[in-house]
Design an enzyme around this catalytic site. Structure first.
Site, PDB file in Angstrom:
ATOM      1  N   PHE A 121      -3.527   1.673   7.314  1.00 38.09           N
ATOM      2  CA  PHE A 121      -4.084   2.282   6.112  1.00 38.09           C
ATOM      3  C   PHE A 121      -2.933   2.879   5.314  1.00 38.09           C
ATOM      4  CE2 PHE A 121      -8.457   3.913   4.817  1.00 38.09           C
ATOM      5  CZ  PHE A 121      -9.109   2.725   5.102  1.00 38.09           C
ATOM      6  N   HIS A 236      -9.635   7.478  -6.143  1.00 39.54           N
ATOM      7  CA  HIS A 236      -9.443   6.344  -5.244  1.00 39.54           C
ATOM      8  C   HIS A 236      -9.064   5.137  -6.092  1.00 39.54           C
ATOM      9  CE1 HIS A 236     -10.138   3.293  -2.212  1.00 39.54           C
ATOM     10  NE2 HIS A 236     -10.373   4.223  -1.301  1.00 39.54           N
ATOM     11  N   GLU A 253     -10.510   1.018   1.338  1.00 38.55           N
ATOM     12  CA  GLU A 253      -9.078   0.789   1.524  1.00 38.55           C
ATOM     13  C   GLU A 253      -8.820  -0.193   2.667  1.00 38.55           C
ATOM     14  OE1 GLU A 253      -6.949   4.416   1.210  1.00 38.55           O
ATOM     15  OE2 GLU A 253      -5.191   3.675   2.265  1.00 38.55           O
ATOM     16  N   ARG A 284      -2.847   6.743  -1.986  1.00 42.46           N
ATOM     17  CA  ARG A 284      -3.888   6.507  -2.992  1.00 42.46           C
ATOM     18  C   ARG A 284      -3.481   6.982  -4.379  1.00 42.46           C
ATOM     19  NH1 ARG A 284      -9.359   8.115   0.488  1.00 42.46           N
ATOM     20  NH2 ARG A 284      -9.386   6.188   1.714  1.00 42.46           N
ATOM     21  N   HIS A 349     -13.066  10.308  -6.330  1.00 40.13           N
ATOM     22  CA  HIS A 349     -13.531  10.091  -4.961  1.00 40.13           C
ATOM     23  C   HIS A 349     -13.591  11.353  -4.126  1.00 40.13           C
ATOM     24  CE1 HIS A 349     -14.287   7.867  -1.335  1.00 40.13           C
ATOM     25  NE2 HIS A 349     -13.148   8.208  -0.770  1.00 40.13           N
TER      26      HIS A 349
END
Length: 576
Positions: A121, A236, A253, A284, A349
């Site tokens: 991630f 986001h 993601e 992000r 987000h």
């Protein structure tokens, strides 16, 4: 005081997402009588939208991963504005909280040797996200609900809390109403845990659903608690941009974690310009600003976004690893992501700022009031890494529940609720039926336009000053909004109250953003584009001062030398 439905608890939890449920489970296990209030139905929580995974240094895929590496990644992702103790507790305790979920029945994806599988991630330097396809949050909520049912706490669904009630400085209860019939309720409690999530509905384009109107932030503020770092709002990078009816819905993601590539209208893999080392797995804030810039400079997709392409992966692999995304685009946009790129763009987000809490217990600056999850501040600093929200709510939901239960044990019987406060809360809720002002929907639309255009991804002093002035006018209009009909099934009446919370949060965001004269994480100023080391040593603090909002700055807690060494080693290595 007229007769009202009244309930007594040791610990009352407001919010039934992951943080609220985890707090309720822990408080119950500690022997407290617990009640849980949720604005919607039990199980309908923003936690479900955290699709990609829960971050924890289990080291199942990369044996070099550890809590120290996770701590370092989190601090760097937060641009060193995180509360070091929260980041430390989070990194150290997240693995056990994930194993605990597994013992309670969560069914994670597996490695070939049967251990919990982890994926990459953005901002994480190791494959760290334990996941269930792209439905991790849903599995987490299911598991916590099942565990909570066996704890025996009471649940009040479709209830909204409008006011915290106090005895002197201490919180002793709250005023609420049932959304389906408008009946008022009173709760007496020795301790209250706020776990109400974020503020996304104050913005025009958001991944948040209707419940996320900043209720916990506003309740705490009005009760006298401090809010910190409210300027840090996370946009986001990948929300749906087409068709209009689904604009803002989250595109996990995990698509980038599984190898998704971002391209502009010229076919260029543009992240090479913005973060050539991490590319699509950059943080992000970085990816969101990159997409925004590509669109603004004329290289956007037909509907004002960028292209996210996972079609180079085998179709069966995409359907297995990203089943929700496959169906989301197929059903809502008639796009087959196994063959066609998705159009995506930034969407509001998450808010990193929130109620100032004591890291070990979740206690706020008001006695008897605790907070956890998105409505608490400090954990994520200036920018949250993906996957850290689920581990945050597990670690600090548990700690807040335990802290509240221990506080309740030391507290004597609940004093009677103050009738004047109760009557004032009831009066406040009934007034919209007696007014002749404008529609709450009109005020909400103007607020969303204001926050979207003036306090969005890129900010300048002139815009934020204009936003504060507009919010002032909107507060006056909100105080005059009129609703019609009865208290039964009346969404306009609900919104008339929610506007108050959203306006408090919006003012806090705008005033905090104006105060921080630098760019850091989720706060990007075109007129102050660089990091300011001095600003990086301060939290922005918002508190109520009579009927005014007071904004100041306070020093960050000093990080111990052994933790500082972990962060400094990485800073030197990556030359940040």
């Amino acid at each position: 005081m007229s007769a009202r439905e009244t309930h007594d608890y040791d610990v009352l939890v407001i919010g039934a997402g992951g943080a609220g449920l985890r707090a309720a489970i822990e408080a119950s296990a500690a022997g407290a009588k617990v009640g849980v209030i949720c604005k919607s139905l039990l199980g309908k929580a923003h936690t479900v939208m955290a699709e990609g995974g829960v971050a924890a240094a289990l080291a199942h895929v990369d044996p070099k991963d550890s809590w120290k590496v996770h701590f370092r990644d989190t601090m760097l992702g937060g641009k060193l504005l995180n509360h070091w103790r929260m980041a430390q507790l989070h990194a150290q305790e997240a693995p056990e909280r994930v194993r605990e979920l597994e013992r309670w029945g969560a069914v994670f994806d597996r490695t070939k040797d049967g251990r919990i599988l982890q994926r990459n991630f953005g901002g994480h330097s190791a494959p760290r996200l334990a996941h269930v396809g792209d439905r991790t949050g849903l599995e987490m909520i299911r598991t916590l609900q099942d565990e909570g049912v066996h704890q025996g706490f009471d649940v009040f669904m479709e209830c909204t809390v409008t006011k915290l009630l106090k005895d002197g400085d201490r919180v002793t209860g709250c005023f609420a109403y049932r959304r389906e019939n408008g009946r008022f309720l009173l709760f007496r409690a020795k301790a209250i845990v706020l776990a109400t999530g974020g503020i996304g509905k104050a913005y025009k384009v958001t991944s948040n659903s209707w419940e996320y109107t900043g209720d916990g932030h506003a309740l705490a503020y009005e009760a006298g608690a401090e809010l910190i770092d409210m300027e840090f709002v996370q946009f986001h990078p990948t929300g749906m941009v087409w068709p209009p009816g689904v604009m803002g819905i989250l595109v996990t993601e995990a698509v980038r974690g599984e190898g998704g590539i971002l391209r502009n209208s010229k076919g260029e893999r543009f992240m090479e310009k913005y973060d050539p080392k991490r590319m699509e797995l950059s943080t992000r804030d970085m990816v969101a600003r990159a997409i925004y810039t590509e669109v603004k400079e004329g290289r956007g997709s037909p509907h004002g976004g960028a292209f996210l392409d996972i079609s180079h992966k085998p179709a069966d692999y995409v359907k297995k690893k990203l089943p929700s995304m496959y169906h989301q685009f197929k059903d809502l946009a008639d796009v087959d992501i196994t063959t066609t790129p998705m159009e995506v763009g930034p969407t509001t987000h998450y808010i990193m700022g929130g109620v100032r809490v004591e890291p070990d217990t979740g206690a706020s600056t008001v006695p008897g009031l605790f907070a956890a999850g998105e409505c608490a501040g400090g954990m994520h600093g200036a920018n949250r890494l993906g996957g850290n929200s689920l581990s945050d709510l597990l670690v600090f939901g548990r700690r807040a529940g335990l802290g509240a239960a221990e506080y309740a044990k030391k507290t004597g019987p609940n004093p009677p609720l103050d009738d004047r406060q109760v009557q004032a809360a009831e009066r406040e809720m009934l007034e919209p039926f007696e007014r002749s002002g404008s529609s709450p929907y009109d005020v909400h639309q103007r607020l969303q336009e204001c926050m979207h255009s003036l306090v969005g991804i890129f900010r300048v002093e002139e815009d934020m000053t204009a936003a504060i002035a507009e919010i002032g006018r909107l507060k006056e209009d909100a105080a005059r909004v009129r609703v019609t009909g009865s208290r039964e099934f009346n969404p306009g009446w609900h919104l008339a109250h929610d506007l108050r919370s959203m306006l408090v949060c919006s003012e806090a965001v705008a005033r905090s953003a104006l105060t921080r004269k630098e760019s850091r994480g989720g706060h990007a100023r075109l007129d102050h584009p660089n990091l300011d080391p001095e600003q990086g040593r301060r939290n922005t603090v918002v508190r109520r001062d009579g009927e005014s909002m007071h904004v100041s700055q306070s020093p960050l807690p000093e990080m111990p030398a052994e933790l500082r060494a972990i962060v400094d080693a990485e800073l030197e290595a990556v030359k940040v």
